[in-house]
Design a protein around this motif. Structure first.
Motif, PDB file in Angstrom:
ATOM      1  N   PRO A 265       0.808  -1.221   0.000  1.00 21.74           N
ATOM      2  CA  PRO A 265       0.000   0.000   0.000  1.00 21.74           C
ATOM      3  C   PRO A 265       0.841   1.271   0.000  1.00 21.74           C
ATOM      4  CG  PRO A 265       0.013  -0.994   2.178  1.00 21.74           C
ATOM      5  CD  PRO A 265       0.679  -1.971   1.261  1.00 21.74           C
ATOM      6  N   ALA A 266       0.275   2.329  -0.555  1.00 21.33           N
ATOM      7  CA  ALA A 266       0.895   3.654  -0.555  1.00 21.33           C
ATOM      8  C   ALA A 266       0.447   4.428   0.680  1.00 21.33           C
ATOM      9  CB  ALA A 266       0.516   4.414  -1.822  1.00 21.33           C
ATOM     10  N   SER A 267       1.202   5.456   1.028  1.00 23.35           N
ATOM     11  CA  SER A 267       0.817   6.320   2.143  1.00 23.35           C
ATOM     12  C   SER A 267      -0.071   7.471   1.690  1.00 23.35           C
ATOM     13  CB  SER A 267       2.068   6.885   2.826  1.00 23.35           C
ATOM     14  OG  SER A 267       2.873   7.604   1.899  1.00 23.35           O
ATOM     15  N   GLY A 268      -0.094   7.712   0.383  1.00 27.01           N
ATOM     16  CA  GLY A 268      -0.877   8.818  -0.149  1.00 27.01           C
ATOM     17  C   GLY A 268      -0.522   9.029  -1.603  1.00 27.01           C
ATOM     18  N   VAL A 269      -0.532  10.280  -2.044  1.00 25.12           N
ATOM     19  CA  VAL A 269      -0.212  10.588  -3.437  1.00 25.12           C
ATOM     20  C   VAL A 269       1.271  10.366  -3.725  1.00 25.12           C
ATOM     21  CG1 VAL A 269      -0.373  12.377  -5.230  1.00 25.12           C
ATOM     22  CG2 VAL A 269      -2.112  12.252  -3.463  1.00 25.12           C
ATOM     23  N   VAL A 301      -9.662   0.073   3.365  1.00 25.25           N
ATOM     24  CA  VAL A 301      -8.528   0.801   2.778  1.00 25.25           C
ATOM     25  C   VAL A 301      -7.429   0.940   3.821  1.00 25.25           C
ATOM     26  CG1 VAL A 301      -7.769   2.954   1.718  1.00 25.25           C
ATOM     27  CG2 VAL A 301     -10.040   2.054   1.210  1.00 25.25           C
ATOM     28  N   THR A 302      -6.232   0.527   3.476  1.00 25.70           N
ATOM     29  CA  THR A 302      -5.086   0.643   4.380  1.00 25.70           C
ATOM     30  C   THR A 302      -4.072   1.618   3.799  1.00 25.70           C
ATOM     31  OG1 THR A 302      -5.381  -1.641   5.124  1.00 25.70           O
ATOM     32  CG2 THR A 302      -3.249  -0.615   5.556  1.00 25.70           C
ATOM     33  N   ARG A 303      -3.637   2.553   4.633  1.00 23.73           N
ATOM     34  CA  ARG A 303      -2.643   3.545   4.234  1.00 23.73           C
ATOM     35  C   ARG A 303      -1.293   3.142   4.826  1.00 23.73           C
ATOM     36  NH1 ARG A 303      -3.640   8.731   2.491  1.00 23.73           N
ATOM     37  NH2 ARG A 303      -5.826   8.583   3.169  1.00 23.73           N
ATOM     38  N   ALA A 304      -0.255   3.049   4.004  1.00 16.55           N
ATOM     39  CA  ALA A 304       1.068   2.675   4.507  1.00 16.55           C
ATOM     40  C   ALA A 304       1.502   3.633   5.603  1.00 16.55           C
ATOM     41  CB  ALA A 304       2.096   2.678   3.372  1.00 16.55           C
ATOM     42  N   LEU A 403      -5.300  -3.314  -5.058  1.00 18.71           N
ATOM     43  CA  LEU A 403      -5.487  -2.708  -3.745  1.00 18.71           C
ATOM     44  C   LEU A 403      -6.571  -1.635  -3.826  1.00 18.71           C
ATOM     45  CD1 LEU A 403      -1.801  -2.212  -2.494  1.00 18.71           C
ATOM     46  CD2 LEU A 403      -3.413  -3.978  -1.795  1.00 18.71           C
ATOM     47  N   PRO A 404      -7.272  -1.380  -2.729  1.00 19.54           N
ATOM     48  CA  PRO A 404      -8.301  -0.328  -2.738  1.00 19.54           C
ATOM     49  C   PRO A 404      -7.694   1.037  -3.044  1.00 19.54           C
ATOM     50  CG  PRO A 404      -8.491  -1.715  -0.771  1.00 19.54           C
ATOM     51  CD  PRO A 404      -7.188  -2.072  -1.421  1.00 19.54           C
ATOM     52  N   VAL A 405      -8.471   1.864  -3.714  1.00 16.81           N
ATOM     53  CA  VAL A 405      -8.037   3.218  -4.055  1.00 16.81           C
ATOM     54  C   VAL A 405      -8.144   4.108  -2.823  1.00 16.81           C
ATOM     55  CG1 VAL A 405      -8.511   5.220  -5.515  1.00 16.81           C
ATOM     56  CG2 VAL A 405      -8.745   2.907  -6.452  1.00 16.81           C
ATOM     57  N   LEU A 406      -7.103   4.880  -2.539  1.00 15.15           N
ATOM     58  CA  LEU A 406      -7.145   5.816  -1.411  1.00 15.15           C
ATOM     59  C   LEU A 406      -8.166   6.921  -1.690  1.00 15.15           C
ATOM     60  CD1 LEU A 406      -3.338   6.143  -0.595  1.00 15.15           C
ATOM     61  CD2 LEU A 406      -5.072   4.972   0.777  1.00 15.15           C
ATOM     62  N   PRO A 407      -8.844   7.419  -0.642  1.00 17.30           N
ATOM     63  CA  PRO A 407      -9.934   8.395  -0.838  1.00 17.30           C
ATOM     64  C   PRO A 407      -9.527   9.648  -1.600  1.00 17.30           C
ATOM     65  CG  PRO A 407      -9.982   7.534   1.403  1.00 17.30           C
ATOM     66  CD  PRO A 407      -8.726   7.008   0.773  1.00 17.30           C
ATOM     67  N   GLU A 408      -8.292  10.127  -1.401  1.00 13.01           N
ATOM     68  CA  GLU A 408      -7.890  11.361  -2.075  1.00 13.01           C
ATOM     69  C   GLU A 408      -7.862  11.211  -3.596  1.00 13.01           C
ATOM     70  OE1 GLU A 408      -4.076   9.956   0.141  1.00 13.01           O
ATOM     71  OE2 GLU A 408      -6.251   9.818   0.374  1.00 13.01           O
ATOM     72  N   PHE A 409      -7.561  10.005  -4.090  1.00 13.60           N
ATOM     73  CA  PHE A 409      -7.560   9.794  -5.537  1.00 13.60           C
ATOM     74  C   PHE A 409      -8.981   9.832  -6.094  1.00 13.60           C
ATOM     75  CE2 PHE A 409      -3.539   7.459  -4.428  1.00 13.60           C
ATOM     76  CZ  PHE A 409      -2.682   8.350  -5.048  1.00 13.60           C
ATOM     77  N   ASN A 410      -9.922   9.238  -5.374  1.00  7.54           N
ATOM     78  CA  ASN A 410     -11.325   9.313  -5.806  1.00  7.54           C
ATOM     79  C   ASN A 410     -11.786  10.763  -5.908  1.00  7.54           C
ATOM     80  OD1 ASN A 410     -11.781   6.522  -5.995  1.00  7.54           O
ATOM     81  ND2 ASN A 410     -12.234   6.355  -3.822  1.00  7.54           N
ATOM     82  N   MET A 429      -2.433   5.305  -7.131  1.00  9.72           N
ATOM     83  CA  MET A 429      -3.812   4.872  -6.884  1.00  9.72           C
ATOM     84  C   MET A 429      -3.949   3.936  -5.677  1.00  9.72           C
ATOM     85  SD  MET A 429      -5.484   6.618  -9.034  1.00  9.72           S
ATOM     86  CE  MET A 429      -7.130   5.941  -9.129  1.00  9.72           C
ATOM     87  N   GLY A 430      -2.997   4.006  -4.758  1.00  4.83           N
ATOM     88  CA  GLY A 430      -3.078   3.203  -3.538  1.00  4.83           C
ATOM     89  C   GLY A 430      -2.054   2.095  -3.441  1.00  4.83           C
ATOM     90  N   MET A 431      -1.345   1.786  -4.540  1.00  2.71           N
ATOM     91  CA  MET A 431      -0.290   0.765  -4.521  1.00  2.71           C
ATOM     92  C   MET A 431       1.051   1.431  -4.778  1.00  2.71           C
ATOM     93  SD  MET A 431       0.069  -2.840  -6.646  1.00  2.71           S
ATOM     94  CE  MET A 431       0.420  -2.116  -8.261  1.00  2.71           C
ATOM     95  N   GLY A 432       1.861   1.549  -3.730  1.00  6.74           N
ATOM     96  CA  GLY A 432       3.119   2.277  -3.842  1.00  6.74           C
ATOM     97  C   GLY A 432       4.257   1.469  -4.408  1.00  6.74           C
ATOM     98  N   MET A 433       4.247   0.161  -4.155  1.00  9.17           N
ATOM     99  CA  MET A 433       5.283  -0.734  -4.669  1.00  9.17           C
ATOM    100  C   MET A 433       4.615  -2.039  -5.075  1.00  9.17           C
ATOM    101  SD  MET A 433       8.485   0.638  -4.363  1.00  9.17           S
ATOM    102  CE  MET A 433       9.796  -0.474  -3.892  1.00  9.17           C
TER     103      MET A 433
END
Length: 480
Positions: A265-269, A301-304, A403-410, A429-433
């Motif tokens: 998961p990504a932490s954000g943008v 949704v999980t944020r790194a 992975l689920p899309v982080l809310p800020e991208f929506n 879009m929520g997947m950082g690696m």
């Protein structure tokens, strides 16, 4: 006017509670990643005291007054949209790729490689599309990566908040080193500004300290330059050095159809796509200091690094998270868990890999798989999902359970009217690696990763199509 900083500056880096833990080609030159582009002219310099009046990173539009309340995120990105694009925001990915090819061709025609094969510093016979790999004796490779923060710095300038910027800069570099299987060792930074500023430099110093600890690297030095006629705001870039044993490079050679793709998961943008993100904010009519009109957490949704967004100034848990805080949230540094995974799967090698207590502990436990079961790592940075195509020519990647899309991208997609494909070509879009492994060990590796970074899961499989396909209809990529 420039000022050099030696490795002794690292001793002055103090921790700060406000920063969250975060974890062919012509001979002589390896392929480059996406250039960091300042696509649109930055706004006039803004002092921290005036930051609250800045309506957006681009300086246009109305402040919106009063902000917006929280609300549920969109169930999924809208499938249509004929609105904003990265190219219209000033960053043409195809044109940048063409420019890089021109540079490579020109370099290749300039003569033989400066460092001949067989000497220290010569390019390794195996390559990495995320970092440079150099021979350094018979048993060691050195890896180098360089990158900057890009136009995310315009948000930092508008908000007068620079503490998380060095975390972004570090992440953009060391995360690329991880893609070849390297352990980051050291970092040097470059800061350019119209003029030095004690408060801003102190904030950058605190951020560098936090970044070095998260990446487990030494700050070997840096350079500061005052460029009053060249730059209008602070700019920051850096270079990271890593190492790995010869024979352990994750160059994609083992990737084969049937392999599993694990999403982290990504932490954000993170730190790319901000030329488009800022245009979306402009289109929303909200300012950076307005309350985010969406919940930063969502079921499933999980944020790194955890759900908490890094707060700015006197922002606290009793105040709504702002648009600017969500967008400025720092890029996750994936040294933990990936270096620890490398160390664990290598076992008791003659030359230790990973210097932290957690890496040593990981190496002492039964490994989740053999190192040979790890086939590739992709940093989902500029270019979005097309970064997977950098791993191996001809390999395709079918993301059937992303992975689920982080809310800020929506929210960015909705207010900017951005198409699905444009979003997935621009943002993580929520997947950082993404980690490519042998399918037989994928469940065990996911379990191991989730003990250290919750939210990891198998997102798809490798095939031989040479194309990235996604569960969202119309999202496909056949070139990086």
């Amino acid at each position: 006017m420039a000022g050099s900083r030696s490795s002794s500056t690292a001793a002055a880096m103090a921790p700060t509670a406000s920063i969250p833990p975060t974890g062919g080609t012509p001979a002589g030159l390896r392929p480059r990643g996406r250039p960091t582009t300042m696509a649109t002219p930055p706004p006039p310099p803004v002092s921290p005291s005036a930051a609250a009046s800045v309506p957006s990173a681009a300086g246009g539009g109305d402040d919106g007054g009063g902000g917006g309340g929280g609300g549920p995120p969109l169930a999924s990105p809208p499938s249509g949209g004929i609105g904003l694009t990265y190219a219209a925001a000033g960053v043409n990915i195809s044109a940048e790729a063409s420019a890089v090819k021109s540079l490579l061709r020109a370099f290749g025609g300039s003569g033989p490689p400066p460092r001949p094969t067989g000497t220290r510093g010569a390019l390794a016979e195996t390559g990495s599309n995320f970092s440079g790999l150099l021979a350094f004796g018979p048993s060691t490779y050195l890896a180098l990566a360089t990158d900057g923060v890009g136009t995310k710095l315009l948000l930092a300038a508008a908000l007068g908040h620079y503490e998380t910027v060095p975390i972004d800069c570090m992440a953009m570099n060391v995360n690329d080193l991880l893609c070849i299987g390297a352990e980051p060792l050291a970092f040097v930074d470059y800061i350019a500004a119209p003029a030095p500023d004690d408060a801003a430099w102190a904030a950058l110093g605190r951020g560098l300290g936090a970044a070095c600890r998260a990446a487990r690297v030494s700050l070997a030095g840096g350079e500061s330059a005052s460029l009053p006629e060249m730059v209008r705001e602070v700019d920051m870039a850096g270079t990271a050095l890593g190492w790995l044993p010869v024979g352990d490079e994750l160059d994609g050679g083992r990737i084969a159809p049937g392999d599993a793709i694990i999403g982290l998961p990504a932490s954000g943008v993170h730190s790319n796509g901000f030329s488009l993100a800022r245009k979306c904010v402009d289109a929303s009519g909200l300012g950076l200091t307005d309350a985010a009109p969406f919940d930063v957490t969502a079921p499933g949704v999980t944020r790194a690094g955890g759900d908490a967004i890094a707060r700015i100034g006197d922002g606290g848990t009793d105040k709504p998270v702002t648009v600017g805080e969500v967008l400025l949230h720092p890029t996750y540094i994936y040294v933990d868990p990936l270096v620890d995974l490398f160390a664990a799967t290598k076992g008791g090698k003659a030359e230790p890999f990973g210097v932290s207590p957690t890496a040593a502990a990981a190496a002492a436990r039964p490994p989740p798989c053999a190192y040979s079961d790890l086939h590739g790592v992709a940093n989902i940075t500029g270019g979005g999902l097309s970064n997977l195509l950098r791993l191996k020519d001809g390999a395709g990647y079918d993301l059937t359970d992303p992975l689920p899309v982080l809310p800020e991208f929506n929210w960015l997609q909705a207010v900017g009217g951005v198409t699905d494909r444009e979003m997935y070509r621009t943002f993580n879009m929520g997947m950082g690696m993404a980690l490519v492994v042998d399918a037989a060990v994928a469940p065990t590796v996911v379990e191991w990763l989730n003990e250290r970074l919750p939210g990891c899961k198998i997102v798809g499989t490798v095939n031989g199509s040479g194309v990235v396909t996604h569960a969202v209809e119309g999202v496909t990529f056949d070139e990086y």
